[in-house]
Write an enzyme that holds these catalytic residues in place. Structure first.
Site, PDB file in Angstrom:
ATOM      1  CB  CYS A   2     -26.282 -58.811  29.311  1.00 51.13           C
ATOM      2  SG  CYS A   2     -26.896 -57.470  30.351  1.00 51.13           S
ATOM      3  NE  ARG A  27     -21.154 -60.091  26.433  1.00 54.81           N
ATOM      4  CZ  ARG A  27     -20.445 -59.361  25.595  1.00 54.81           C
ATOM      5  NH1 ARG A  27     -19.273 -59.788  25.197  1.00 54.81           N
ATOM      6  NH2 ARG A  27     -20.904 -58.231  25.131  1.00 54.81           N
ATOM      7  CD1 TRP A  73     -22.233 -56.445  35.917  1.00 53.59           C
ATOM      8  CD2 TRP A  73     -22.874 -54.623  34.796  1.00 53.59           C
ATOM      9  NE1 TRP A  73     -21.683 -55.347  36.536  1.00 53.59           N
ATOM     10  CE2 TRP A  73     -22.050 -54.220  35.867  1.00 53.59           C
ATOM     11  CE3 TRP A  73     -23.394 -53.639  33.948  1.00 53.59           C
ATOM     12  CZ2 TRP A  73     -21.735 -52.881  36.117  1.00 53.59           C
ATOM     13  CZ3 TRP A  73     -23.074 -52.321  34.193  1.00 53.59           C
ATOM     14  CH2 TRP A  73     -22.254 -51.947  35.262  1.00 53.59           C
ATOM     15  CG  ASN A  99     -24.961 -56.876  25.569  1.00 53.81           C
ATOM     16  OD1 ASN A  99     -24.790 -56.177  26.565  1.00 53.81           O
ATOM     17  ND2 ASN A  99     -23.991 -57.186  24.722  1.00 53.81           N
ATOM     18  N   GLY A 100     -27.198 -54.172  26.193  1.00 50.11           N
ATOM     19  CA  GLY A 100     -27.040 -52.774  25.783  1.00 50.11           C
ATOM     20  C   GLY A 100     -27.896 -51.884  26.651  1.00 50.11           C
ATOM     21  CD  GLU A 484      -3.120 -54.360  36.711  1.00 50.61           C
ATOM     22  OE1 GLU A 484      -3.871 -53.379  36.550  1.00 50.61           O
ATOM     23  OE2 GLU A 484      -3.480 -55.527  36.493  1.00 50.61           O
ATOM     24  CE  LYS A 488      -6.106 -57.119  38.302  1.00 49.52           C
ATOM     25  NZ  LYS A 488      -5.803 -56.611  37.004  1.00 49.52           N
ATOM     26  CD  GLU A 491     -10.510 -56.328  38.896  1.00 53.08           C
ATOM     27  OE1 GLU A 491      -9.260 -56.392  38.889  1.00 53.08           O
ATOM     28  OE2 GLU A 491     -11.188 -56.219  37.864  1.00 53.08           O
ATOM     29  CG  HIS A 507       4.301 -34.175  47.710  1.00 55.95           C
ATOM     30  ND1 HIS A 507       4.714 -32.864  47.710  1.00 55.95           N
ATOM     31  CD2 HIS A 507       5.385 -34.912  47.359  1.00 55.95           C
ATOM     32  CE1 HIS A 507       5.981 -32.801  47.349  1.00 55.95           C
ATOM     33  NE2 HIS A 507       6.419 -34.038  47.122  1.00 55.95           N
ATOM     34  CE  LYS A 606     -11.478 -60.823  31.346  1.00 51.77           C
ATOM     35  NZ  LYS A 606     -10.362 -60.260  32.130  1.00 51.77           N
TER      36      LYS A 606
HETATM   37  O1  M6R Z   1     -11.396 -55.738  27.927  1.00 53.30           O
HETATM   38  P1  M6R Z   1     -10.631 -54.505  28.286  1.00 53.30           P
HETATM   39  O2  M6R Z   1      -9.158 -54.743  28.387  1.00 53.30           O
HETATM   40  O3  M6R Z   1     -10.940 -53.340  27.406  1.00 53.30           O
HETATM   41  O4  M6R Z   1     -11.140 -54.136  29.747  1.00 53.30           O
HETATM   42  C1  M6R Z   1     -10.764 -52.937  30.363  1.00 53.30           C
HETATM   43  C2  M6R Z   1     -11.089 -52.968  31.835  1.00 53.30           C
HETATM   44  O5  M6R Z   1     -12.462 -53.079  32.024  1.00 53.30           O
HETATM   45  C3  M6R Z   1     -10.405 -54.129  32.557  1.00 53.30           C
HETATM   46  O6  M6R Z   1      -9.028 -54.103  32.392  1.00 53.30           O
HETATM   47  C4  M6R Z   1     -10.714 -54.088  34.051  1.00 53.30           C
HETATM   48  O7  M6R Z   1     -10.155 -52.957  34.625  1.00 53.30           O
HETATM   49  C5  M6R Z   1     -10.210 -55.363  34.720  1.00 53.30           C
HETATM   50  N1  M6R Z   1     -11.290 -55.985  35.434  1.00 53.30           N
HETATM   51  C6  M6R Z   1      -9.091 -55.142  35.663  1.00 53.30           C
HETATM   52  O8  M6R Z   1      -8.628 -56.327  36.215  1.00 53.30           O
END
Ligand code: M6R
Length: 611
Positions: A2, A27, A73, A99-100, A484, A488, A491, A507, A606
């Site tokens: 958070c 966050r 969050w 936060n935690g 990747e 994307k 997500e 396979h 994020k």
């Molecule tokens: O801040 P970080 O690069 O350590 O974050 C790692 C992942 O949480 C981050 O890359 C996540 O997978 C992204 N939302 C992907 O777009």
């Protein structure tokens, strides 16, 4: 996972807190809330949903000059107004934002309930408010009460506490979740991240685990776990307000995608991290002696999500140029795998935020076993940047969209510099080094040209947006880009997507192919193009629609693909930094066509600051 912020000073606290929350929303954005002193009581307003819900619920005239705020969050307890922070102690004397995760909250909750405390939420965090109140028993002051409560806590926290009976006092503490003190002119601010200080202060004190900050408008004190006063350096933080705004763009995501030519250039220090004449790179922050480089027999990369895929790209580059074996690990798995930490292994942690709990814990595991970890981190002064023994900042600028884009290309660029540096110290001749330096310097321009495909990609997005599922396939150093690209898309569009190696197609995944299952292929010029064309044909033969990204002029690609995107050629080693761009744009425009919450997709945050 958070964001927390607290303010005390001469200004009205509310606008400062809301502005801070806006910066911290990355966050978490399940709910938000504020607590502020009004007359002789603490007022709490909290609302589930986006920050705008809270803003609409706030009293129009709140003159309070002290308050705390939170953006959540959800971990423990559903998304609701009751579970939103701040949490107030039963008698209204103490308000807390947290936060935690408090691991022993069930026991503490039971203990407090037995003492007569009533809980209003399902959260772990609420125990903090009651526990601090419990220790504020007349024999202890606020500082001692917070300290006594924290002694009982097992788990992670960044907290800020507001007291009804002290109109000028805020107490913050950290253990595993970041907390920074912003020192202003007769005003202080506490926040999870220095971006919350934008426009207020550039002077920051970074608390370490086990430390507490006691602040009032004119002064601050920092104390350790044993309540001994400690001196902490005040550091200058460099936050560009403009970069953290959307500007002319509809979403942060497209802004960040479009910023990549500049971000990649900054990752190369605008050329300053390259030594053209020697065909190599210069990375001062690594803190390695020349002989240390020769002692490296293997590299382990630790990261999560997009950082992990950048790690895969980097592994390919390092193995190709420096011939050092590299393994990339999902940091959350690494940590629990009782890793074998060896002297001749270089450990690299990659993270945009520098706050990813899984990566931090993996780094600590390596350090506890005597390993040396370097960081590739974007956020200056973040936990990972401070924890690692050295490293390289990517300097991508603030990345606000949950989906990571410019962080990926910047991380990959820094890894390319590392690969070049290590390669030149081993077998790469100066001529090849110079070729790579030239190719690196041309990359921003080539990314810019690739971004020029966006109108065409937008059209393609309209065509592909209604599929339930999309497969991504590539081989060799493009395999990570297939993964990747799929990440994307899922997500931000919520369309199911999976990445596979093109070689793996037969396979198993081939069974999925039908006219309802499109495949995105990355098929690059070179030795493997022939095989890629065969794989595309195999999908075509089963009526699977195909969208192909290539740098090749081979006319057969026109015949085998339903849609073809041609991108500029670059050095093969660097090509993943270009091929990822159409993947990002495709995901963005599909999500846009579907009307998704692009910058803040459902269920995500994020920065994943809990394990
Ligand atoms: O801040 P970080 O690069 O350590 O974050 C790692 C992942 O949480 C981050 O890359 C996540 O997978 C992204 N939302 C992907 O777009």
């Amino acid at each position: 996972m958070c964001g927390i912020v607290g303010y005390c000073g001469p200004r009205k606290a509310m606008p400062v807190l809301i502005q801070g929350l806006r910066q911290l929303e990355y966050r978490g954005y399940d709910s938000s809330g504020v607590a502020f002193l009004q007359g002789d009581s603490i007022n709490v307003v909290k609302k589930q949903g986006k920050l705008v819900n809270l803003e609409n619920a706030l009293p129009s005239r709140a003159a309070s000059t002290i308050g705390i705020a939170h953006t959540r969050w959800a971990t423990h307890g559903g998304v609701s107004d009751e579970n939103a922070h701040p949490h107030l102690s039963g008698n209204g004397k103490v308000a807390v934002v947290h936060n935690g995760i408090i691991d022993n909250f069930v026991d503490l909750r039971r203990e407090l309930q037995d003492k007569g405390y009533e809980f209003k939420s399902e959260t772990d965090s609420e125990v903090l408010a009651h526990l601090i109140d419990y220790y504020l028993d007349g024999t202890r002051g606020p500082e001692e009460a917070v300290s006594a409560a924290l002694d009982r806590i097992e788990g992670t926290y960044g907290i800020i506490v507001l007291f009804k009976d002290d109109s000028e006092l805020l107490i913050g503490a950290r253990n595993g979740s970041p907390l920074i003190v912003g020192v202003g002119e007769k005003e202080m601010i506490l926040a999870s991240d220095a971006t919350a200080f934008i426009g207020l202060s550039r002077q920051a004190i970074f608390l370490d685990d086990g430390e507490m900050a006691v602040i009032s408008p004119r002064e601050y004190r920092t104390v350790n776990r044993h309540q001994q006063e400690i001196q902490k350096p005040v550091e200058e933080v460099d936050i560009e307000a403009a970069e953290a705004m959307k500007g002319e763009y509809e979403h942060f995501l497209i802004k960040e995608i479009m910023e990549q030519p500049d971000a990649v250039s900054r990752a190369m220090g605008e050329g300053g991290r390259l030594l053209k004449d020697f065909g190599t790179a210069k990375l001062g922050g690594l803190n390695l002696e020349k002989r240390d480089f020769f002692d490296i027999n293997r590299i382990h990369i630790l990261a999560m999500g997009t950082g992990y895929y950048a790690g895969m790209v980097g592994a390919g580059m390092i193995e190709n140029l420096a011939r050092i074996p590299v393994q990339v690990f999902d940091a959350s798995e690494y940590r629990v795998s009782n890793p074998i930490v060896q002297r001749d292994t270089l450990y690299l942690a990659i993270s945009q935020s520098g706050e990813t709990a899984d990566t931090i814990m993996a780094v600590k595991e390596v350090q506890n076993k005597g390993g040396r970890v370097l960081g590739i981190v974007n956020v200056v002064g973040s936990t990972l940047a401070r924890l690692t023994e050295g490293g390289v900042y990517t300097h991508a600028g603030p990345e606000k969209s949950v989906a990571s884009t410019k962080a990926f290309t910047s991380q990959s660029t820094v890894l390319a510099l590392m690969a070049l540096l290590l390669g030149r110290m081993r077998d790469v001749p100066v001529r090849r080094g110079k070729e790579l330096v030239d190719a690196l310097l041309e990359l921003p321009n080539k990314i810019h040209r690739t971004l020029g495909l966006r109108d065409r990609i937008r059209e393609l997005a309209k065509k592909y947006k209604d599929y339930q599922s999309i497969l991504y396939m590539a081989r060799g150093n493009q395999y990570a880009i297939a993964l990747e690209g799929a990440l994307k898309l899922k997500e931000i569009s919520y369309i199911h997507a999976e990445g596979f190696s093109s070689g793996g197609l037969k396979h198993g995944p081939l069974a999925l192919i039908s006219e309802d299952m499109p495949s995105v292929f990355i098929a690059m010029d070179g030795e493997t193009l022939e095989k890629d064309i065969n794989n595309i044909q195999e999908v075509r033969a089963r009526k699977g629609p195909t969208l192909v990204v290539t740098d090749s002029d081979d006319p057969r690609l026109e015949d085998v693909s339903d849609d073809l995107l041609r991108i500029p050629k670059t050095d093969e080693v660097l090509s993943p930094i270009l091929t990822v761009v159409p993947m990002q744009l495709f995901a963005y425009y599909v999500a846009l066509e579907l009307g998704r919450e692009i910058d803040q997709p459902r269920n995500l945050a994020k920065s994943v600051t809990v394990e």
